[in-house]
Design a protein around this motif. Structure first.
Motif, PDB file in Angstrom:
ATOM      1  N   GLY A 318       5.048  -9.826   7.630  1.00 55.95           N
ATOM      2  CA  GLY A 318       4.459 -10.532   8.823  1.00 55.95           C
ATOM      3  C   GLY A 318       2.799 -10.591   8.608  1.00 55.95           C
ATOM      4  N   THR A 319       2.204  -9.727   7.776  1.00 56.20           N
ATOM      5  CA  THR A 319       0.854  -9.758   7.404  1.00 56.20           C
ATOM      6  C   THR A 319       0.472 -11.061   6.702  1.00 56.20           C
ATOM      7  N   GLU A 320       1.259 -11.748   6.137  1.00 52.96           N
ATOM      8  CA  GLU A 320       1.041 -13.061   5.397  1.00 52.96           C
ATOM      9  C   GLU A 320       1.159 -14.210   6.547  1.00 52.96           C
ATOM     10  N   ARG A 321       1.583 -14.118   7.858  1.00 54.38           N
ATOM     11  CA  ARG A 321       1.588 -14.969   8.779  1.00 54.38           C
ATOM     12  C   ARG A 321       0.418 -14.877   9.678  1.00 54.38           C
ATOM     13  N   ASN A 322      -0.416 -13.841   9.406  1.00 51.11           N
ATOM     14  CA  ASN A 322      -1.651 -13.511  10.290  1.00 51.11           C
ATOM     15  C   ASN A 322      -2.844 -13.470   9.622  1.00 51.11           C
ATOM     16  N   LEU A 323      -3.982 -14.363  10.229  1.00 52.65           N
ATOM     17  CA  LEU A 323      -5.061 -14.447   9.452  1.00 52.65           C
ATOM     18  C   LEU A 323      -5.945 -13.292   9.220  1.00 52.65           C
ATOM     19  N   GLU A 324      -5.965 -12.606  10.390  1.00 52.98           N
ATOM     20  CA  GLU A 324      -6.785 -11.374  10.224  1.00 52.98           C
ATOM     21  C   GLU A 324      -6.409 -10.361   9.312  1.00 52.98           C
ATOM     22  N   ARG A 326      -3.840 -10.656   7.055  1.00 53.40           N
ATOM     23  CA  ARG A 326      -3.780 -11.018   5.718  1.00 53.40           C
ATOM     24  C   ARG A 326      -4.910 -10.486   4.711  1.00 53.40           C
ATOM     25  N   ARG A 327      -5.932 -10.408   5.148  1.00 50.68           N
ATOM     26  CA  ARG A 327      -7.259  -9.936   4.376  1.00 50.68           C
ATOM     27  C   ARG A 327      -7.171  -8.301   4.024  1.00 50.68           C
ATOM     28  N   TYR A 328      -6.177  -7.601   4.890  1.00 49.75           N
ATOM     29  CA  TYR A 328      -5.965  -6.080   4.721  1.00 49.75           C
ATOM     30  C   TYR A 328      -4.732  -5.929   3.636  1.00 49.75           C
ATOM     31  N   ARG A 329      -4.139  -6.950   3.039  1.00 51.34           N
ATOM     32  CA  ARG A 329      -3.321  -6.836   1.986  1.00 51.34           C
ATOM     33  C   ARG A 329      -3.777  -6.211   0.708  1.00 51.34           C
ATOM     34  N   PHE A 330      -4.898  -6.018   0.475  1.00 57.45           N
ATOM     35  CA  PHE A 330      -5.696  -5.659  -0.772  1.00 57.45           C
ATOM     36  C   PHE A 330      -5.087  -4.636  -1.565  1.00 57.45           C
ATOM     37  N   PHE A 331      -4.571  -3.633  -0.837  1.00 53.13           N
ATOM     38  CA  PHE A 331      -3.875  -2.373  -1.905  1.00 53.13           C
ATOM     39  C   PHE A 331      -2.406  -2.719  -2.093  1.00 53.13           C
ATOM     40  N   LEU A 332      -1.705  -3.902  -1.798  1.00 54.34           N
ATOM     41  CA  LEU A 332      -0.501  -4.082  -2.130  1.00 54.34           C
ATOM     42  C   LEU A 332      -0.429  -4.536  -3.807  1.00 54.34           C
ATOM     43  N   GLU A 333       0.683  -3.835  -4.435  1.00 59.66           N
ATOM     44  CA  GLU A 333       1.129  -4.347  -5.710  1.00 59.66           C
ATOM     45  C   GLU A 333       2.421  -4.614  -5.827  1.00 59.66           C
ATOM     46  N   GLY A 334       2.764  -5.718  -6.125  1.00 59.71           N
ATOM     47  CA  GLY A 334       4.140  -6.504  -6.351  1.00 59.71           C
ATOM     48  C   GLY A 334       4.507  -6.624  -4.984  1.00 59.71           C
ATOM     49  N   SER A 335       5.837  -6.580  -4.650  1.00 61.92           N
ATOM     50  CA  SER A 335       6.645  -7.052  -3.310  1.00 61.92           C
ATOM     51  C   SER A 335       7.443  -5.626  -3.217  1.00 61.92           C
ATOM     52  N   PRO A 336       6.825  -4.658  -2.715  1.00 61.26           N
ATOM     53  CA  PRO A 336       7.582  -3.362  -2.258  1.00 61.26           C
ATOM     54  C   PRO A 336       8.486  -3.729  -1.116  1.00 61.26           C
ATOM     55  N   LYS A 337       9.556  -2.925  -1.008  1.00 62.59           N
ATOM     56  CA  LYS A 337      10.548  -2.844  -0.064  1.00 62.59           C
ATOM     57  C   LYS A 337      10.102  -1.921   1.315  1.00 62.59           C
ATOM     58  N   ALA A 338       9.330  -0.810   0.984  1.00 61.91           N
ATOM     59  CA  ALA A 338       8.758   0.147   1.570  1.00 61.91           C
ATOM     60  C   ALA A 338       7.554   0.617   1.276  1.00 61.91           C
ATOM     61  N   ILE A 339       6.561   0.979   1.902  1.00 60.52           N
ATOM     62  CA  ILE A 339       5.353   1.579   1.490  1.00 60.52           C
ATOM     63  C   ILE A 339       5.212   2.993   2.559  1.00 60.52           C
ATOM     64  N   LEU A 340       4.965   4.144   1.794  1.00 57.00           N
ATOM     65  CA  LEU A 340       4.704   5.330   2.602  1.00 57.00           C
ATOM     66  C   LEU A 340       3.046   5.664   2.546  1.00 57.00           C
ATOM     67  N   VAL A 341       2.557   5.809   3.493  1.00 57.75           N
ATOM     68  CA  VAL A 341       0.910   5.772   3.727  1.00 57.75           C
ATOM     69  C   VAL A 341       0.802   7.372   3.968  1.00 57.75           C
ATOM     70  N   THR A 342       0.235   8.173   3.106  1.00 55.61           N
ATOM     71  CA  THR A 342       0.055   9.620   3.207  1.00 55.61           C
ATOM     72  C   THR A 342      -1.532   9.774   3.262  1.00 55.61           C
ATOM     73  N   GLU A 343      -1.952  10.167   4.490  1.00 62.86           N
ATOM     74  CA  GLU A 343      -3.141  10.668   4.696  1.00 62.86           C
ATOM     75  C   GLU A 343      -3.771  11.960   4.413  1.00 62.86           C
ATOM     76  N   LEU A 344      -4.477  12.294   3.388  1.00 61.85           N
ATOM     77  CA  LEU A 344      -4.976  13.552   3.155  1.00 61.85           C
ATOM     78  C   LEU A 344      -6.658  13.776   3.250  1.00 61.85           C
ATOM     79  N   ARG A 345      -6.822  14.714   3.920  1.00 61.95           N
ATOM     80  CA  ARG A 345      -8.145  15.141   4.234  1.00 61.95           C
ATOM     81  C   ARG A 345      -8.550  16.390   3.795  1.00 61.95           C
ATOM     82  N   ASP A 346      -9.911  16.469   3.287  1.00 59.50           N
ATOM     83  CA  ASP A 346     -10.471  17.838   2.996  1.00 59.50           C
ATOM     84  C   ASP A 346     -12.058  17.854   2.969  1.00 59.50           C
ATOM     85  N   ASP A 347     -12.737  18.769   3.549  1.00 57.36           N
ATOM     86  CA  ASP A 347     -13.969  18.735   3.419  1.00 57.36           C
ATOM     87  C   ASP A 347     -14.591  18.968   2.016  1.00 57.36           C
ATOM     88  N   ASP A 348     -13.887  19.349   1.021  1.00 59.16           N
ATOM     89  CA  ASP A 348     -14.052  19.266  -0.389  1.00 59.16           C
ATOM     90  C   ASP A 348     -13.825  18.184  -1.143  1.00 59.16           C
TER      91      ASP A 348
END
Length: 974
Positions: A318-324, A326-348
């Motif tokens: 769906g991102t390929e059909r959207n002008l805005e 489409r610019r956010y696909r920079f982190f994609l590699e190949g053609s994954p069937k799914a992506i799991l985004v895990t956010e990690l935070r730390d003060d250090d």
């Protein structure tokens, strides 16, 4: 319910507004769900006194009150046939921030992200979020018990609400907060409705057998997302019923998730948290299947994440059909069937990197995934923007069959999620041949599943119901919640009894009766809900009418379907504080009718229910389109790509075909012709408009605002310098130059400087005789006229222009018409030529940035002088080309430092800001961000704006002159 015309309404004693206008009622007939029902009226209360007056009116007239904030609900919570009470316009105050006790008191119309902007100043943060967090309001979040991606850490609104104040259905004002056993006992002794409420709860929850039965039938207590009916099971484990070692009873936790069916809240006190750790990294693991990603999710949860979010390939496509996006696909590699985004935070930062590496290693050792890119810093926001746009992106599918929100809110224990999803998706595939879209909150045991259905058909309507019924049975097997965060509403409310059983549902009905015996508050939600496949936007067998149009609407399979692309997710309701361009008139007025959503919905309504060409004469449609500035922000920022600017132009031309073109519109559409006549007499023309009396008299005569200055026509000398024929010669690097009507007659000196700049950088600008761009005609919907210019220009330039020898122009709105409107407006015989020509038509900034990146323009060509620039981007350029090229060229000279103003539209929008009825709004739009930023800029700071209208607006609004980028770069040459 009585007809709207019989509703006895009065403004007496109401500081706000109560309207029965048919067009306004239709705008409020839907939300972000698939439901649609015309309300009797819409109210915009200003204060608590108005709320009390509305309750009195509702009791007298026996009509329901439907509380509404941003209207982003997915289960039809704010759709109904009563009076919609819109809290979003006036009840928007942050009343108190208590830093010491880490609480904040707000009115229901406060936007979640804007609340956090204020809290950040004292080091606090309100955790629960939604994907719509830049427009979702606290009142709606309370009603739905919202949570979001970070609920692993912050839970839901129910977990963070401290107290709720507001009105019961008898008009009494109450405050709900912590009660110990003794305080609860005292409440039970009160007379009136407040006492009835507490006595009802005592009767149900005071019985140990009832509590045991409730615990057995409610969703599993360890499931963090659980909104199945009223949260009686959570109240059962409190001090009045289980002893002093338990938590105090707080009915605010019952109100959270009650969807406005129990009370009208006017003040909400929330618990805040310290700001989250500043160091953040996103591990964006790529997988070959959704199941593989869900197995990996269990590993992610052991890493102490702030979020674990899944996106499947449907979202990514769906991102390929959207002008805005489409610019956010920079982190994609190949053609994954799914992506799991895990956010990690730390003060250090060091510890954070160790945790990132450990998680990647754990995935690899488990044999899960094939790529594990890590996103850091400012790019993290882009990934979350992509994820948050999921709902809108899913609807960005042409045709009638779309992913439908029906089973998208089920939640189970995270450990059971792989098995549950596998069983459910296999069942849907085997039973109905249906595939689902999967995305969202894997870390909390909830995925948003959306089967693709055509609700315009009898079969689609049948499957809509059958799929939910089947899903409810599978959810019960896993002891899950049918509603995790999006609420029951009129979508899932019908199935609550089957989920919790007859006895527990009976207790919920008793609670509703005690709180709201006359069923005034949001009737038909949670309790006594009508069949879930009724009152839909699309009736089974509904005809999708076809209309003869000037634009080709092939990409959406027709004009009506273009309007139907709007799913109501309301990205157009974000304010100027959130950045972006869409939608400038709403940002200034905060009026729902001025949103992209309202315009698309009104258009859909009249095209569906009108006849022949009559819909285009609809006065309600004219009303909602009037304040559209045609900024094009929605073309890129709306996840569904609802291009209202193009729709408005189509509607105007259709109306002209029926009624003729008004004189002022005709004059503006022929603006280039007027300039051509005025040009030989430029000194006289300019003098007339500079002289106050004569200028204002002519402006009033023409329908323009006296307070608006008129642009100066360029002198003969300036125009001659920009009109000398320039032909191609052998050996030069050719650039075809588009001399649009604005640069020919108004900005000729800038045109001349553009030519000088190109020549000094080694290029050969070539002039070809051509017609005007047609931008003025486009702006007034004169598509018949614009079509003639588009076709002539395509015939002229298609044989000449190529990637190596592009067409370049200095006015963004003129040159970008080749990429935006031309391919869908020219005759079908020219369509292929227009599409081939389009990508090679560039703004001067785009061309120069391309050459700079290719190394053909060297940094050594420019001065070493230190210069600071403040840049305002043109709306059309931001939507179609983005800001990268503009900011790139402005920062290219070694010591040039350029900052972008976080402004949307300047407010001028071509002729819009000149028109007397639009002048004030034009100024209000400018005052949102642009004017204050310009006024705060030091005198040494150079102001930059590529658009001729933008520069004029800045000059009129602030007295400061802004330069075109070519002027800046010419001055910067070494």
């Amino acid at each position: 319910m009585k007809p709207a015309q019989d509703l006895k309404i009065s403004q007496a004693g109401l500081d706000g507004v109560l309207s029965t206008d048919p067009a306004m009622r239709q705008i409020y007939a839907t939300d972000a769900s698939v439901y649609e029902e015309l309300p009797l009226a819409v109210a915009w209360p200003r204060n608590e006194k108005d709320i009390e007056a509305l309750i009195t009116l509702a009791r007298k007239e026996r009509v329901g009150l439907i509380p509404r904030a941003a209207g982003t609900s997915l289960a039809g919570q704010v759709v109904g046939n009563g009076i919609v009470v819109d809290m979003s316009r006036h009840m928007t105050r942050i009343l108190e921030i208590d830093k010491e006790n880490r609480t904040v008191l707000v009115e229901p119309g406060v936007i979640r992200n804007e609340l956090n902007m204020e809290l950040a100043q004292v080091g606090l943060f309100f955790g629960p979020e939604t994907s719509t967090q830049n427009r979702a309001m606290i009142g709606g979040m309370l009603g739905n018990n919202s949570c979001g991606s970070n609920s692993i850490v912050y839970g839901s609104v129910r977990d963070q609400v401290v107290a709720v104040e507001g009105f019961l259905s008898d008009g009494s004002y109450v405050t709900f907060e912590d009660l110990d056993a003794a305080a609860f006992s005292n409440k039970c002794k009160l007379s009136g409705m407040e006492g009835d409420i507490h006595r009802c709860l005592q009767a149900i929850l005071g019985d140990p057998g009832n509590r045991q039965h409730l615990a057995e039938r409610a969703p599993h207590p360890d499931i963090p997302r659980r909104n199945t009916g009223y949260a009686l099971d959570l109240l059962a484990e409190t001090q009045p019923f289980t002893g002093e070692t338990s938590k105090p009873l707080n009915l605010s936790r019952l109100i959270a998730g009650s969807e406005g069916t129990l009370m009208l809240a006017t003040r909400i006190r929330l618990r805040c948290s310290p700001l989250p750790p500043a160091q953040v990294a996103l591990v964006c693991a790529h997988f070959n299947s959704v199941d593989e990603a869900l197995q990996a999710n269990l590993i992610s949860l052991q890493a102490g994440p702030f979020a674990c979010e899944l996106m499947d390939h449907h979202i990514l496509e769906g991102t390929e059909r959207n002008l805005e996006f489409r610019r956010y696909r920079f982190f994609l590699e190949g053609s994954p069937k799914a992506i799991l985004v895990t956010e990690l935070r730390d003060d250090d930062s060091g510890k954070l990197e160790q945790r990132v590496s450990a998680l990647q290693t754990a995935f690899k050792e488990a044999g899960l995934g094939f790529a594990y890119p890590v996103v850091r810093g400012a790019d993290c926001a882009k990934v979350w923007e992509l994820r948050n746009a999921g709902l809108g992106l899913l609807s960005n599918v042409p045709g009638d069959a779309k992913p439908v929100p029906v089973i998208e809110d089920t939640a189970v224990l995270p450990a059971e999620l792989p098995a549950y999803i596998a069983e459910l998706t296999q069942h849907l595939k085997d039973a109905y041949g249906i595939e689902c879209v999967h995305y969202a909150h894997a870390g909390s045991g909830e995925l948003h599943l959306r089967p693709v259905l055509d609700l315009k058909t009898e079969e689609g309507n049948r499957l809509f119901r059958q799929v939910l019924e089947d899903t409810a049975g599978i959810v019960r097997k896993y002891r899950g919640s049918l509603s995790g965060e999006h609420g029951d509403g009129r979508l899932r409310g019908e199935f609550i009894e089957s989920m919790v059983g007859e006895q527990v549902y009976g207790w919920m009905c008793a609670v509703k009766k005690a709180w709201d015996p006359d069923n005034l508050f949001n009737p038909g939600k949670i309790i006594d809900v009508p069949p879930m496949n009724t009152s839909l936007r699309y009736a089974p067998g509904q005809e999708t009418k076809d209309y003869q149009t000037w634009f080709r609407w092939d990409a959406t399979q027709g004009f009506l379907r273009a309007a139907e692309m709007c799913n109501g997710t309301a990205a157009c309701r974000k304010t100027h504080l959130s950045g972006g361009t869409m939608c400038p008139s709403y940002m200034a007025t905060r009026d729902e009718k001025d949103t992209t959503r309202a315009r698309a919905n009104r258009l859909r309504f009249v095209l569906t229910h009108g006849s022949g060409t009559d819909p285009f004469k609809d006065e309600g449609l004219k009303q909602v389109m009037d304040l559209c500035l045609s900024c094009k922000g929605c073309k890129s920022e709306c996840p569904s790509n609802v291009d209202v600017a193009r729709m408005k132009a189509e509607v105007l031309q259709q109306r002209y075909d029926l009624e003729g073109i008004p004189l002022r519109s005709r004059m503006i559409g022929h603006y280039a012709d007027l300039l051509r006549v005025a040009a030989p007499f430029a000194p006289v023309w300019n003098a007339i408009f500079m002289e106050k009396d004569s200028g204002n008299w002519i402006k009033r005569l023409l329908g323009f605002a006296p307070g608006r200055s008129m642009p100066h026509v360029a002198s003969s000398a300036q125009r001659r310098a920009f009109s000398v024929p320039r032909e191609a010669t052998a050996g030069g690097r050719i650039v075809y130059f588009f001399r649009d009507e604005f640069s020919r007659y108004l900005d000729a000196s800038i045109g001349s400087q553009a030519i000088q700049l190109l020549e000094k950088l080694g290029y050969q600008p070539v002039f070809v005789k051509h017609l005007e761009s047609g931008r003025s005609a486009f702006s007034k919907g004169m598509l018949k006229r614009a079509k003639r210019f588009a076709e002539a220009n395509v015939r002229t330039f298609a044989p000449l222009v190529s990637e190596a020898e592009p067409l370049v122009g200095i006015e963004p709105s003129a040159i970008l018409g080749f990429r935006d409107e031309f391919p869908d407006l020219v005759d079908s015989s020219l369509k292929a030529d227009a599409e081939k020509l389009a990508p090679n038509c560039l703004t001067t900034e785009e061309f120069l940035w391309r050459e700079m990146q290719a190394g053909r323009i060297k940094m050594e060509s420019f001065t070493d002088q230190k210069v600071h620039l403040l840049v305002h981007g043109h709306c059309h350029a931001k939507a179609i080309a983005g800001m990268e090229a503009l900011m790139g060229v402005m920062n290219f000279p070694r010591h040039y430092s350029a900052d972008a103003i976080s402004s949307g539209c300047c407010g001028m929008a071509g002729s819009f800001g000149y028109e007397k009825e639009h002048f004030a709004l034009s100024q209000r739009v400018g005052e949102l961000v642009l004017f204050p930023a310009v006024r705060e800029a030091g005198e040494a700071t150079i102001l930059v704006a590529p658009g001729t209208s933008c520069r004029h607006q800045i000059l009129d609004g602030t007295g400061r002159k802004a330069l075109h980028p070519v002027e800046v770069l010419l001055n910067a040459l070494a």
